[in-house]
Design a protein around this motif. Structure first.
Motif, short mmCIF file in Angstrom:
data_model
loop_
_atom_site.label_atom_id
_atom_site.label_comp_id
_atom_site.label_asym_id
_atom_site.label_seq_id
_atom_site.Cartn_x
_atom_site.Cartn_y
_atom_site.Cartn_z
N GLY A 94 31.11 39.68 -7.59
CA GLY A 94 32.33 39.29 -6.88
C GLY A 94 32.40 40.19 -5.76
O GLY A 94 32.15 41.38 -5.49
N GLY A 95 33.74 39.71 -4.76
CA GLY A 95 33.98 40.59 -3.65
C GLY A 95 34.04 39.74 -2.39
O GLY A 95 34.36 40.14 -1.48
N MET A 112 30.18 36.02 2.43
CA MET A 112 29.60 37.24 1.74
C MET A 112 29.37 38.42 2.87
O MET A 112 28.74 38.30 3.90
CB MET A 112 28.31 37.17 0.96
N PRO A 113 29.86 39.75 2.50
CA PRO A 113 29.69 40.70 3.30
C PRO A 113 28.35 41.17 3.50
O PRO A 113 27.70 41.35 2.38
CB PRO A 113 30.65 41.91 3.06
N LEU A 114 27.86 41.72 4.70
CA LEU A 114 26.25 42.25 4.39
C LEU A 114 26.51 43.84 5.08
O LEU A 114 27.15 44.08 6.13
CB LEU A 114 25.59 41.47 5.47
N VAL A 165 34.42 47.41 1.04
CA VAL A 165 34.92 46.14 1.83
C VAL A 165 36.38 45.97 1.67
O VAL A 165 36.78 46.11 0.56
CB VAL A 165 34.35 44.77 1.42
N LYS A 166 37.11 46.14 2.79
CA LYS A 166 38.39 46.21 2.72
C LYS A 166 39.15 44.90 3.62
O LYS A 166 38.70 44.70 4.54
CB LYS A 166 39.04 47.54 3.30
N ILE A 180 34.02 47.05 6.88
CA ILE A 180 32.75 47.13 5.86
C ILE A 180 32.30 48.64 6.22
O ILE A 180 32.12 49.05 7.23
CB ILE A 180 31.77 46.19 6.17
N SER A 181 32.11 49.43 5.17
CA SER A 181 31.57 50.68 5.34
C SER A 181 30.56 51.02 4.11
O SER A 181 30.62 50.39 3.21
CB SER A 181 32.70 51.67 5.46
#
Length: 758
Positions: A94-95, A112-114, A165-166, A180-181
């Motif tokens: 999740g996220g 989705m973040p990468l 991820v914020k 994203i960091s």
């Protein structure tokens, strides 16, 4: 405390202090509770865990569940997946974002973040700011893992470490800020991948992308240019490298369906030099295209009901033109857009489209072509349908699959002209006892297709398909909510999946039940499995479950090519592993692969493997017709108004399948060492030869006479060359084309007729 006080007051009012009153456990007493109002903020920036269906809403693409996370304000709304599983692509947690915008308009499947080729592994999703101070934030902390799909096909390129991820939103924001960091020692590229619904049309520009839908539009923009790649309904955007404590940020903007409503926000976020244009067009149903000096699309405006439009454009010479479906391009207006300036009172004129109004009593496909290469493929339902058409000369064909004659119309249409047509289609083939089926179909839920679900089902019904199985790549799709009311009783649908492995090819399996709590909505997980384990994962051997090997001779996605199966000298150990129960003999229009797969299937029959042969369209678009080829399945109830999917599936398991791209071919045992072959087809369908295969050995082709007014082209007893043959298969062929009625060259493969019980 206030609730307790109210209860005490209530008890006292009921005489609770009277020692003579009877005592109870309270189960018969009314309890008054204070109305404390909404559990969460209902206005302004807010973030919280969804605990009510009221926060989920209704819509075709709503994927939120109770337990997911909402971040919203009075302008925009986003849902972040909670729990240990992501939603769309398997193997992550999740996220990611699963809903964007008003529920009824949402077209997002998942975002989705990468971090390079890594995404979310073990993750924790928390509300870090609930919005009480005017700013909301959801934070995702996850172990970085290599994306399983990429790893399976290309190896492990993932970075190690933790990704944060914020998701941030303030009261006045019209876009979601995403940061994203990572703490990875590797340098990784920040990015995002979006899976979206079919109605979206994507355009990529100088470092940003915009997707337009019927009532909603989306934009992705960063402080630095984005590197954008699009495949089907998958949009990949890569940003800048992230090192150390750096954070890469992008913004997800939401508009009203127009490109311009999103571009306004993007230009502001990037602080690009821009000016504003406004004006009117004389036809409010047209759209206004904006093109730069190189002729590249910059923006599109949707006028309001009064024909008025306005919005920002980048500086430079911009050409505006009224356009739209069925319209010839209108007279252009050139504008020199100057930074921070307003260009007003622009007047545009739109050319009228021609329209064809088609009235029919059944679903059918309307195909229109011009001598200059124009083509329209339009499935329509019963009733009256209006098709916008560019003015000109058109040749029009109305058709409904393999069992009907066609109707045609040649017409010249002028701008603004409305022409009516009521085509008449006569059903001329008797297929009693057989139901027309397609076991390989793709829609917007496949990464390489963008056909909306309602259009997919309508396109099948228009081709006379009566049983349609959804088989999207690694996602279980449910057609049932999307069957148009006018199609009910005409088509049966089932949920399946195309398990698209890296090593064992593609495998369709059905029926399935959608499970929204699992990735791929419950699709079988195949990563890292050997072949027997894969067969077990897709349900091989389960009662009533069909497992079909897809395009078995098509390179890397083909099982038999991958395992080097040799039908002339088959490996007995391989044959023992063949626990699937169906194989595609004819996929799409690939006749070369069909002839190879035919030999493979005959070899399997010689070794007594109970495997059915199927014909499938593998359709990914409306133009690659559903049901071309198809599988006729012999059943007790062939009426789609009453037929049941499981009954059809069990008939497939029994091998009662005719794979065909046109002719209706039957084969029954005759007298005195013969078989009776019957081939039928409408007047327009070519059938040239019939060939018998006795125990897999090809016989001499038999010529079939041309159509002479009788749809039954061949109905004769044919003596067997091998009186001891255990089984026989008949194949009909033609080399002539029958476009646009048929997508593929004519091939028809009968069920195996077993002549000996053993």
């Amino acid at each position: 405390m206030r609730i307790i006080s109210l209860i005490c007051v209530f008890c006292m009012a009921c005489g609770g202090g009277d020692s003579d009153s009877p005592t109870t456990d309270g189960s018969d007493q009314d309890v008054i509770q204070e109305d404390t109002g909404p559990t969460h903020k209902s206005t302004g920036a807010r973030a919280y865990i969804i605990d009510s269906d009221d926060d989920i809403g209704q819509g075709d693409y709503v994927n939120a569940r109770i337990g997911d996370f909402l971040i919203a304000n009075d302008h925009v709304r986003f849902v972040v997946r909670g729990g240990k599983h992501n939603f769309y692509m398997q193997g992550m947690q999740g996220g990611g974002i699963v809903d964007v915008g008003p529920a009824e308009d949402d077209l997002i499947q998942e975002i989705m973040p990468l971090g390079g080729f890594s995404s979310l592994g073990d993750s924790t999703v928390t509300v870090t700011k609930d919005g009480e101070d005017g700013s909301a934030e959801i934070t995702v902390t996850a172990t970085m893992i290599s994306i399983p799909l990429i790893e399976a096909f290309a190896g492990d390129f993932g970075a190690e470490g933790t990704m944060t991820v914020k998701y941030r939103l303030s009261d006045s924001d019209t876009a979601l800020e995403v940061g994203i960091s990572t703490d990875s020692l590797d340098t990784v590229m920040g990015g995002v991948v979006m899976f979206a619904g079919g109605p979206l049309t994507l355009s990529s520009f100088d470092g940003y992308m915009i997707s337009e839908g019927p009532n909603i539009s989306y934009g992705f923009v960063s402080e630095t240019p984005l590197n954008i790649t699009t495949l089907g309904n998958v949009n990949l955007a890569l940003g800048q490298e992230i090192t150390g404590d750096e954070e890469w940020r992008y913004w997800l903007t939401v508009g009203n369906g127009s490109m311009s409503s999103v571009l306004d926000q993007i230009l502001s976020i990037r602080q690009d030099p821009a000016g504003t244009v406004s004006g009117t067009v004389d036809d409010a149903t047209a759209v206004i295209g904006a093109y730069n000096a190189d002729g590249e699309l910059v923006s599109r405006f949707r006028p309001n009901s009064n024909g008025e439009f306005s919005g920002k454009l980048p500086v430079g010479i911009i050409t505006l033109v009224a356009e739209g479906k069925g319209r010839e391009t209108g007279v252009s207006v050139e504008v020199d857009v100057i930074e921070n300036s307003d260009t007003t009172d622009l007047q545009l004129s739109a050319n009228k489209p021609a329209t064809l109004e088609v009235t029919t009593d059944m679903p059918m496909r309307i195909e229109m072509t011009t001598t200059t290469g124009g083509r329209i493929v339009q499935p329509i339902s019963a009733g009256t349908s209006t098709i916008p058409v560019t003015p000109g000369q058109w040749s029009i064909t109305a058709m409904r699959g393999f069992e009907y004659e066609i109707d045609t119309l040649d017409i010249t249409l002028e701008a603004g002209q409305n022409e009516s047509w009521a085509p008449k289609l006569e059903r001329v083939l008797d297929t009693t006892g057989w139901i027309a089926s397609d076991f390989h179909l793709h829609s917007e839920w496949s990464t390489d297709s963008n056909v909306p679900l309602r259009d997919r089902i309508l396109a099948c019904a228009a081709e006379g398909v009566e049983y349609a199985v959804a088989t999207d790549h690694d996602v279980v799709t449910d057609y049932r909510p999307f069957v148009l009311e006018s199609l009910k009783g005409r088509i049966v649908v089932a949920s399946g999946v195309e398990t698209s492995t890296a090593k064992w090819g593609h495998i369709n399996n059905w029926p399935h039940t959608v499970n929204p709590d699992l990735p791929g909505r419950g699709s079988p997980v195949w990563f890292g499995l050997d072949f027997p384990e894969t067969m077990n994962a897709v349900g091989a051997g389960s009662p009533g479950h069909v497992v079909q090997i897809n395009h078995p001779r098509r390179g890397s996605s083909a099982l038999l090519d991958n395992i080097l199966f040799d039908p002339e000298d088959p490996d007995l150990e391989q044959l023992k592993m063949f626990t699937f129960n169906a194989i595609e003999i004819y996929n799409g229009g690939d006749t070369e692969a069909m002839e190879l797969a035919l030999v493979d299937w005959l070899t399997m029959l010689k070794h007594k493997l109970p495997i059915a042969a199927t014909g499938v369209s593998d359709s990914h678009s409306i133009g690659s017709y559903c049901g071309h080829p198809r599988t006729y399945v012999q059943v007790d109830d062939d009426d789609p108004a009453t037929a049941k999917g499981p009954d059809v599936d069990n008939a497939v398991l029994a091998g009662r399948t005719l794979a065909t791209s046109g002719p209706f071919l039957t084969l029954v045992k005759g007298d005195n060492g013969s078989v009776q072959i019957k081939v039928s087809g409408p007047s327009w369908m070519p059938v040239e030869t019939i060939q018998l295969y006795e125990d897999g050995v090809a016989g001499t082709p038999i010529d079939v006479a041309a159509y002479d007014g009788n749809v039954v082209r061949f109905d004769n007893a044919v003596s067997l060359e091998n009186p001891d043959a255990a089984f026989v298969v008949a194949v009909a062929r033609a080399s002539a084309s029958a476009a646009p009625m048929l997508r593929a060259k004519v091939r028809a493969v009968s069920p195996a007729l077993w002549l000996k019980k053993e």
